[in-house]
Design a protein around this motif. Structure first.
Motif, mmCIF file in Angstrom:
data_model
loop_
_atom_site.group_PDB
_atom_site.id
_atom_site.type_symbol
_atom_site.label_atom_id
_atom_site.label_comp_id
_atom_site.label_asym_id
_atom_site.label_seq_id
_atom_site.Cartn_x
_atom_site.Cartn_y
_atom_site.Cartn_z
ATOM 1 N N VAL A 1 1.270 -1.590 -0.398
ATOM 2 C CA VAL A 1 0.009 -0.056 0.392
ATOM 3 C C VAL A 1 0.436 1.223 -0.361
ATOM 4 N N LYS A 2 1.246 1.074 1.002
ATOM 5 C CA LYS A 2 2.836 2.809 1.284
ATOM 6 C C LYS A 2 3.560 2.819 -0.159
ATOM 7 N N THR A 3 4.090 1.716 -1.021
ATOM 8 C CA THR A 3 4.839 1.956 -1.827
ATOM 9 C C THR A 3 3.615 2.061 -3.267
ATOM 10 N N ALA A 4 2.771 1.469 -3.713
ATOM 11 C CA ALA A 4 2.039 2.173 -4.631
ATOM 12 C C ALA A 4 1.192 3.273 -4.449
ATOM 13 N N VAL A 5 0.583 3.589 -3.178
ATOM 14 C CA VAL A 5 0.663 4.807 -3.336
ATOM 15 C C VAL A 5 1.548 5.782 -3.490
ATOM 16 N N SER A 6 3.152 5.634 -2.835
ATOM 17 C CA SER A 6 4.224 6.474 -3.730
ATOM 18 C C SER A 6 3.976 6.586 -4.797
ATOM 19 N N LEU A 7 4.247 6.161 -5.844
ATOM 20 C CA LEU A 7 4.189 5.336 -6.904
ATOM 21 C C LEU A 7 3.737 6.394 -7.899
ATOM 22 N N SER A 8 2.161 5.939 -7.066
ATOM 23 C CA SER A 8 1.084 6.585 -8.218
ATOM 24 C C SER A 8 0.953 8.286 -8.046
ATOM 25 N N LEU A 9 2.138 8.851 -6.779
ATOM 26 C CA LEU A 9 1.816 9.832 -6.884
ATOM 27 C C LEU A 9 2.749 10.411 -8.129
ATOM 28 N N ARG A 10 3.770 10.135 -7.838
ATOM 29 C CA ARG A 10 5.015 9.910 -8.616
ATOM 30 C C ARG A 10 5.054 9.854 -10.564
ATOM 31 N N TYR A 11 3.150 8.841 -10.107
ATOM 32 C CA TYR A 11 3.063 8.631 -11.605
ATOM 33 C C TYR A 11 1.911 9.302 -12.006
ATOM 34 N N GLY A 12 1.010 10.031 -11.462
ATOM 35 C CA GLY A 12 0.591 11.264 -11.990
ATOM 36 C C GLY A 12 -1.550 9.819 -11.922
ATOM 37 N N VAL A 13 -1.317 8.666 -11.434
ATOM 38 C CA VAL A 13 -2.202 7.868 -11.479
ATOM 39 C C VAL A 13 -2.855 8.104 -9.930
ATOM 40 N N SER B 1 -4.614 7.734 -6.503
ATOM 41 C CA SER B 1 -3.614 7.293 -5.004
ATOM 42 C C SER B 1 -5.280 6.588 -4.733
ATOM 43 N N ASN B 2 -5.934 6.858 -4.967
ATOM 44 C CA ASN B 2 -7.248 6.125 -3.699
ATOM 45 C C ASN B 2 -7.238 4.470 -4.467
ATOM 46 N N LYS B 3 -7.460 4.540 -6.193
ATOM 47 C CA LYS B 3 -7.129 3.074 -6.376
ATOM 48 C C LYS B 3 -6.416 2.591 -5.958
ATOM 49 N N ALA B 4 -4.970 2.750 -6.293
ATOM 50 C CA ALA B 4 -3.751 2.459 -6.099
ATOM 51 C C ALA B 4 -3.685 2.358 -4.665
ATOM 52 N N TYR B 5 -4.300 2.611 -3.595
ATOM 53 C CA TYR B 5 -4.456 2.050 -2.258
ATOM 54 C C TYR B 5 -5.372 1.017 -2.749
ATOM 55 N N ILE B 6 -7.142 0.962 -3.214
ATOM 56 C CA ILE B 6 -7.934 -0.350 -2.648
ATOM 57 C C ILE B 6 -7.214 -1.613 -3.509
ATOM 58 N N ALA B 7 -6.633 -1.512 -4.445
ATOM 59 C CA ALA B 7 -5.850 -2.462 -5.576
ATOM 60 C C ALA B 7 -4.944 -3.026 -4.432
ATOM 61 N N ALA B 8 -3.848 -1.990 -3.753
ATOM 62 C CA ALA B 8 -2.672 -2.955 -3.240
ATOM 63 C C ALA B 8 -3.061 -3.288 -1.783
ATOM 64 N N ILE B 9 -4.376 -2.984 -1.167
ATOM 65 C CA ILE B 9 -4.530 -3.470 0.492
ATOM 66 C C ILE B 9 -5.438 -4.849 -0.190
ATOM 67 N N PHE B 10 -5.588 -4.431 -1.411
ATOM 68 C CA PHE B 10 -7.052 -6.280 -1.046
ATOM 69 C C PHE B 10 -5.690 -7.283 -3.043
ATOM 70 N N HIS B 11 -4.674 -6.641 -2.732
ATOM 71 C CA HIS B 11 -3.551 -7.540 -3.946
ATOM 72 C C HIS B 11 -3.455 -9.588 -3.364
ATOM 73 N N ASP B 12 -3.547 -9.644 -2.228
ATOM 74 C CA ASP B 12 -3.329 -10.335 -1.813
ATOM 75 C C ASP B 12 -4.494 -11.474 -0.574
ATOM 76 N N TYR B 13 -5.556 -10.927 -0.935
ATOM 77 C CA TYR B 13 -7.165 -11.133 0.219
ATOM 78 C C TYR B 13 -6.640 -12.507 0.026
ATOM 79 N N THR B 14 -6.817 -13.564 -1.289
ATOM 80 C CA THR B 14 -7.462 -14.704 -0.616
ATOM 81 C C THR B 14 -5.518 -15.510 -1.364
ATOM 82 N N LYS B 15 -4.679 -14.593 -1.149
ATOM 83 C CA LYS B 15 -3.726 -15.182 -0.552
ATOM 84 C C LYS B 15 -3.294 -16.686 -0.238
ATOM 85 N N TYR B 16 -3.917 -16.912 1.123
ATOM 86 C CA TYR B 16 -3.371 -18.346 1.323
ATOM 87 C C TYR B 16 -5.119 -19.226 1.742
ATOM 88 N N ASP B 17 -5.856 -18.567 0.693
ATOM 89 C CA ASP B 17 -6.831 -19.427 0.959
ATOM 90 C C ASP B 17 -6.736 -20.998 0.449
#
Length: 183
Positions: free
Chosen positions: A27-39, A41-57
């Motif tokens: 999340v921290k890295t994605a938000v930082s990169l999103s600000l750097r590259y003009g994306v 940051s709320n979308k980056a946050y949501i994608a980042a926080i949920f990206h591994d939601y089912t990793k251990y299912d």
């Protein structure tokens, strides 16, 4: 909705602090990169926080929310199921319909042909967040501040030249992704 998603991820990983620390690092890295590259940051946050939601299912839980075409497309690369199933759950449970967010989650493992900037940010953030420690990571962190495309090319080239990383079954697809970057 962001607060609910964040809390649900926190609760899911309350007994796996290392994975939760990884997720927060993404999340921290994605938000930082999103600000750097003009994306957005709320979308980056949501994608980042949920990206591994089912990793251990278990695999059955992951595939239970996928359609048969997704299952067949990645049967040789089952690591993709956690990404695809996380996106499906985000859409179906939290009513997130934004395809840019859903695709960034779906393709964070090694990307796809035609990646958006958000796709690239989530893929890279997952590989370079602060808890990651592998030989190439420091170079990728530096490179990510200069070029998302070059960072992904270096990362993916490392995947295909090091079969012990486990992606050799999908080498052709990864080579197509590398070739498509920057086109």
């Amino acid at each position: 909705m962001i607060d609910k998603i964040t809390e649900d991820v926190r609760l899911k990983y309350k007994d796996n602090p290392k994975r939760y620390e990884h997720i927060l690092g993404v999340v921290k890295t994605a938000v930082s990169l999103s600000l750097r590259y003009g994306v957005d940051s709320n979308k980056a946050y949501i994608a980042a926080i949920f990206h591994d939601y089912t990793k251990y299912d278990d695999i059955n839980s992951q595939t239970s929310v996928l359609d048969i075409n997704e299952i067949k497309a990645y049967e040789d690369v089952p690591v993709m199921y956690h990404a695809l199933s996380a996106a499906a759950i985000l859409k179906n449970t939290y009513n997130i319909e934004d395809e840019t967010i859903l695709n960034a989650i779906k393709y964070h493992v090694y990307g796809r042909v035609g990646m958006t900037t958000l796709d690239k940010i989530i893929l890279i953030a997952d590989k370079i967040e602060p808890t990651r420690d592998y030989p190439l990571v420091d170079d990728l962190r530096k490179l990510s501040l200069e070029s998302l495309d070059e960072t992904i090319k270096v990362y993916l080239n490392d995947l295909v030249t090091n079969p012990e990383l486990g992606y050799i079954t999908n080498k052709k697809n990864i080579l197509e992704i590398i070739k498509s970057i920057g086109e």
